[in-house]
Design a protein around this motif. Structure first.
Motif: not given
Length: 108
Positions: A22-23, A25-26, A54-55, A58, A107-108
């Protein structure tokens, strides 16, 4: 009470695998503390809107995102509607795609 079983072992292994890859959350573009909200014109999202997007991207639910941001659910839905109007989209799925393509969120 849970007892050890093959299914529980498999779920535990799956969680550990996902957790390792996992990355974080920023909530801001800098990766550090989120900056204060700066209102923008109708041409783009505010910093709070970016954190909200972003939330949601996620996977958080509306009530959870509203609580995290200190917003009421009604305010969150108004902001969501405003973002959809700015983006010219009709669904949340389209808004997520628009947000990623136009750099509203990382984006990831």
């Amino acid at each position: 009470m849970l007892h050890r079983s093959g299914l529980l072992d498999a779920l535990d292994a799956l969680f550990e695998t996902v957790w390792r890859t996992a990355h974080p959350l920023e909530l801001s573009g800098s990766g550090g503390e989120a900056e204060p909200t700066v209102e923008r014109g109708p041409e783009g999202p505010t910093d709070l809107d970016r954190r909200f997007l972003a939330l949601l991207l996620a996977g958080l639910t509306d009530p959870t995102a509203a609580t995290q941001l200190g917003l009421s659910p009604r305010t969150l839905h108004r902001r969501l509607r405003r973002l959809m109007d700015i983006a010219g989209v009709r669904t949340r799925m389209q808004l997520g795609g628009h947000a990623v393509r136009h750099g509203w969120v990382e984006s990831r």
